[in-house]
Design a protein around this motif. Structure first.
Motif, PDB file in Angstrom:
ATOM      1  N   LEU A 195       0.831  -1.205   0.000  1.00  0.00           N
ATOM      2  CA  LEU A 195       0.000   0.000   0.000  1.00  0.00           C
ATOM      3  C   LEU A 195       0.864   1.253   0.000  1.00  0.00           C
ATOM      4  CD1 LEU A 195      -1.144  -2.002   2.592  1.00  0.00           C
ATOM      5  CD2 LEU A 195      -3.107  -0.647   2.019  1.00  0.00           C
ATOM      6  N   LEU A 196       0.305   2.315  -0.538  1.00  0.00           N
ATOM      7  CA  LEU A 196       0.875   3.645  -0.371  1.00  0.00           C
ATOM      8  C   LEU A 196       0.022   4.348   0.671  1.00  0.00           C
ATOM      9  CD1 LEU A 196       1.522   4.672  -4.082  1.00  0.00           C
ATOM     10  CD2 LEU A 196       3.230   4.065  -2.356  1.00  0.00           C
ATOM     11  N   ALA A 197       0.630   4.706   1.786  1.00  0.00           N
ATOM     12  CA  ALA A 197      -0.095   5.398   2.858  1.00  0.00           C
ATOM     13  C   ALA A 197      -0.171   6.881   2.518  1.00  0.00           C
ATOM     14  CB  ALA A 197       0.622   5.186   4.185  1.00  0.00           C
ATOM     15  N   LEU A 198      -1.345   7.460   2.755  1.00  0.00           N
ATOM     16  CA  LEU A 198      -1.605   8.846   2.369  1.00  0.00           C
ATOM     17  C   LEU A 198      -1.986   9.708   3.562  1.00  0.00           C
ATOM     18  CD1 LEU A 198      -3.887   7.952  -0.666  1.00  0.00           C
ATOM     19  CD2 LEU A 198      -1.451   8.565  -0.756  1.00  0.00           C
ATOM     20  N   VAL A 199      -1.704  10.988   3.445  1.00  0.00           N
ATOM     21  CA  VAL A 199      -2.163  11.965   4.429  1.00  0.00           C
ATOM     22  C   VAL A 199      -3.490  12.543   3.954  1.00  0.00           C
ATOM     23  CG1 VAL A 199      -1.639  14.176   5.530  1.00  0.00           C
ATOM     24  CG2 VAL A 199       0.178  12.493   5.188  1.00  0.00           C
ATOM     25  N   ARG A 200      -3.568  12.902   2.663  1.00  0.00           N
ATOM     26  CA  ARG A 200      -4.813  13.394   2.076  1.00  0.00           C
ATOM     27  C   ARG A 200      -5.663  12.193   1.653  1.00  0.00           C
ATOM     28  NH1 ARG A 200      -5.332  15.436  -3.872  1.00  0.00           N
ATOM     29  NH2 ARG A 200      -3.088  15.538  -3.669  1.00  0.00           N
ATOM     30  N   PHE A 257      -8.622   9.834  -0.015  1.00  0.00           N
ATOM     31  CA  PHE A 257      -9.413   9.743  -1.234  1.00  0.00           C
ATOM     32  C   PHE A 257     -10.717   9.040  -0.882  1.00  0.00           C
ATOM     33  CE2 PHE A 257      -5.128   9.535  -3.481  1.00  0.00           C
ATOM     34  CZ  PHE A 257      -5.198  10.832  -3.964  1.00  0.00           C
ATOM     35  N   PRO A 258     -11.751   9.175  -1.717  1.00  0.00           N
ATOM     36  CA  PRO A 258     -12.999   8.458  -1.449  1.00  0.00           C
ATOM     37  C   PRO A 258     -12.745   6.943  -1.390  1.00  0.00           C
ATOM     38  CG  PRO A 258     -13.337  10.099  -3.159  1.00  0.00           C
ATOM     39  CD  PRO A 258     -11.860  10.036  -2.899  1.00  0.00           C
ATOM     40  N   PRO A 259     -13.311   6.259  -0.404  1.00  0.00           N
ATOM     41  CA  PRO A 259     -13.120   4.812  -0.280  1.00  0.00           C
ATOM     42  C   PRO A 259     -13.506   4.078  -1.560  1.00  0.00           C
ATOM     43  CG  PRO A 259     -14.202   5.671   1.668  1.00  0.00           C
ATOM     44  CD  PRO A 259     -14.147   6.792   0.667  1.00  0.00           C
ATOM     45  N   ARG A 260     -12.721   3.055  -1.888  1.00  0.00           N
ATOM     46  CA  ARG A 260     -12.942   2.177  -3.043  1.00  0.00           C
ATOM     47  C   ARG A 260     -12.813   2.875  -4.395  1.00  0.00           C
ATOM     48  NH1 ARG A 260     -12.051  -2.790  -1.347  1.00  0.00           N
ATOM     49  NH2 ARG A 260     -13.184  -3.253   0.551  1.00  0.00           N
ATOM     50  N   SER A 261     -12.327   4.117  -4.413  1.00  0.00           N
ATOM     51  CA  SER A 261     -12.111   4.776  -5.698  1.00  0.00           C
ATOM     52  C   SER A 261     -10.847   4.221  -6.342  1.00  0.00           C
ATOM     53  CB  SER A 261     -12.015   6.299  -5.530  1.00  0.00           C
ATOM     54  OG  SER A 261     -10.913   6.648  -4.714  1.00  0.00           O
ATOM     55  N   LYS A 262     -10.736   4.370  -7.634  1.00  0.00           N
ATOM     56  CA  LYS A 262      -9.582   3.874  -8.390  1.00  0.00           C
ATOM     57  C   LYS A 262      -8.660   5.049  -8.720  1.00  0.00           C
ATOM     58  CE  LYS A 262     -11.592  -0.195  -9.097  1.00  0.00           C
ATOM     59  NZ  LYS A 262     -11.555  -1.125  -8.055  1.00  0.00           N
ATOM     60  N   LYS A 263      -7.364   4.792  -8.618  1.00  0.00           N
ATOM     61  CA  LYS A 263      -6.357   5.812  -8.934  1.00  0.00           C
ATOM     62  C   LYS A 263      -5.258   5.178  -9.759  1.00  0.00           C
ATOM     63  CE  LYS A 263      -8.211   9.111  -6.559  1.00  0.00           C
ATOM     64  NZ  LYS A 263      -8.813  10.231  -7.218  1.00  0.00           N
ATOM     65  N   GLU A 298      -6.502   0.693  -5.894  1.00  0.00           N
ATOM     66  CA  GLU A 298      -7.814   0.949  -5.292  1.00  0.00           C
ATOM     67  C   GLU A 298      -7.618   1.547  -3.913  1.00  0.00           C
ATOM     68  OE1 GLU A 298     -11.693  -1.535  -3.783  1.00  0.00           O
ATOM     69  OE2 GLU A 298     -10.752  -2.155  -5.655  1.00  0.00           O
ATOM     70  N   THR A 299      -8.408   2.555  -3.617  1.00  0.00           N
ATOM     71  CA  THR A 299      -8.338   3.201  -2.315  1.00  0.00           C
ATOM     72  C   THR A 299      -8.875   2.246  -1.246  1.00  0.00           C
ATOM     73  OG1 THR A 299      -8.727   5.317  -3.398  1.00  0.00           O
ATOM     74  CG2 THR A 299      -8.998   5.272  -1.028  1.00  0.00           C
ATOM     75  N   SER A 300      -8.232   2.241  -0.101  1.00  0.00           N
ATOM     76  CA  SER A 300      -8.662   1.391   1.017  1.00  0.00           C
ATOM     77  C   SER A 300     -10.026   1.834   1.528  1.00  0.00           C
ATOM     78  CB  SER A 300      -7.632   1.468   2.146  1.00  0.00           C
ATOM     79  OG  SER A 300      -7.608   2.779   2.681  1.00  0.00           O
ATOM     80  N   ASP A 301     -10.633   0.997   2.380  1.00  0.00           N
ATOM     81  CA  ASP A 301     -11.942   1.328   2.959  1.00  0.00           C
ATOM     82  C   ASP A 301     -11.911   2.650   3.718  1.00  0.00           C
ATOM     83  OD1 ASP A 301     -13.129  -0.939   1.936  1.00  0.00           O
ATOM     84  OD2 ASP A 301     -12.796  -2.130   3.747  1.00  0.00           O
ATOM     85  N   ALA A 302     -10.818   2.935   4.396  1.00  0.00           N
ATOM     86  CA  ALA A 302     -10.708   4.180   5.167  1.00  0.00           C
ATOM     87  C   ALA A 302     -10.339   5.373   4.288  1.00  0.00           C
ATOM     88  CB  ALA A 302      -9.669   4.022   6.272  1.00  0.00           C
ATOM     89  N   GLY A 303      -9.853   5.107   3.078  1.00  0.00           N
ATOM     90  CA  GLY A 303      -9.499   6.192   2.167  1.00  0.00           C
ATOM     91  C   GLY A 303      -8.107   6.755   2.392  1.00  0.00           C
ATOM     92  N   THR A 304      -7.355   6.174   3.310  1.00  0.00           N
ATOM     93  CA  THR A 304      -6.039   6.716   3.657  1.00  0.00           C
ATOM     94  C   THR A 304      -4.876   5.924   3.070  1.00  0.00           C
ATOM     95  OG1 THR A 304      -6.088   5.473   5.713  1.00  0.00           O
ATOM     96  CG2 THR A 304      -6.856   7.770   5.789  1.00  0.00           C
ATOM     97  N   GLY A 348      -7.518  16.530  -8.036  1.00  0.00           N
ATOM     98  CA  GLY A 348      -7.254  17.539  -7.004  1.00  0.00           C
ATOM     99  C   GLY A 348      -5.787  17.913  -6.893  1.00  0.00           C
ATOM    100  N   GLY A 349      -4.959  17.297  -7.701  1.00  0.00           N
ATOM    101  CA  GLY A 349      -3.518  17.539  -7.681  1.00  0.00           C
ATOM    102  C   GLY A 349      -2.769  16.232  -7.503  1.00  0.00           C
ATOM    103  N   ASP A 350      -1.834  15.985  -8.399  1.00  0.00           N
ATOM    104  CA  ASP A 350      -1.037  14.768  -8.308  1.00  0.00           C
ATOM    105  C   ASP A 350      -0.212  14.754  -7.028  1.00  0.00           C
ATOM    106  OD1 ASP A 350      -2.049  14.120 -10.773  1.00  0.00           O
ATOM    107  OD2 ASP A 350      -0.135  14.244 -11.840  1.00  0.00           O
ATOM    108  N   ILE A 351       0.048  13.559  -6.537  1.00  0.00           N
ATOM    109  CA  ILE A 351       0.919  13.365  -5.378  1.00  0.00           C
ATOM    110  C   ILE A 351       2.156  12.634  -5.883  1.00  0.00           C
ATOM    111  CG2 ILE A 351       1.191  12.243  -3.134  1.00  0.00           C
ATOM    112  CD1 ILE A 351      -1.864  12.457  -2.791  1.00  0.00           C
ATOM    113  N   ARG A 352       3.317  13.212  -5.626  1.00  0.00           N
ATOM    114  CA  ARG A 352       4.583  12.630  -6.074  1.00  0.00           C
ATOM    115  C   ARG A 352       5.442  12.289  -4.873  1.00  0.00           C
ATOM    116  NH1 ARG A 352       5.340  14.347 -11.601  1.00  0.00           N
ATOM    117  NH2 ARG A 352       3.686  15.796 -12.145  1.00  0.00           N
TER     118      ARG A 352
END
Length: 120
Positions: A29-34, A36-42, A58-64, A94-98
């Protein structure tokens, strides 16, 4: 867990996490601070030199976190084993994360973690 290089990464990237799945095996997983909506695809672009590969995460259930569709053994026995760092770009309207995540010691950590995960 590996934290990103703070000088070469956006503050919205918390790091790379490899953990045991509920059933068997490991999950990357990639852990995020911002969030994303749960189960969304990126789209997650993995960059190695001038080559780029796009992974459908796929975004995790918590979105993080974004669950990457890769086997964790890629870091120890697969094509990524030679890499000293993982450079990524997460596409988002909303802006790419690098970010750049150092991989030193990842193969050894995966071996230890894998041995402690449920075997089914």
């Amino acid at each position: 867990m590996r934290t990103p290089d703070i000088f070469r990464s956006d503050p919205d990237l918390a790091g790379l996490m490899i953990r045991c799945r509920e059933q068997t095996g490991l999950e990357v997983l990639l852990a995020l601070v911002r969030p994303f909506p749960p189960r969304s695809k990126k789209d997650v672009i993995v960059i190695s030199g001038t080559a780029e590969s796009t992974l459908k995460a796929e975004t995790s259930d918590a979105g993080t976190a974004l669950v990457l569709p890769v086997d964790a053994t890629m870091f120890s026995t697969g094509p990524w084993r030679q890499w000293k760092e993982l450079a990524i770009r997460i596409r988002d309207p909303g802006g790419d994360i690098r970010g750049v995540i150092p991989l030193d010691g990842a193969a050894q950590a995966i071996a230890v973690l894998s041995a402690s995960c449920p075997s089914g």
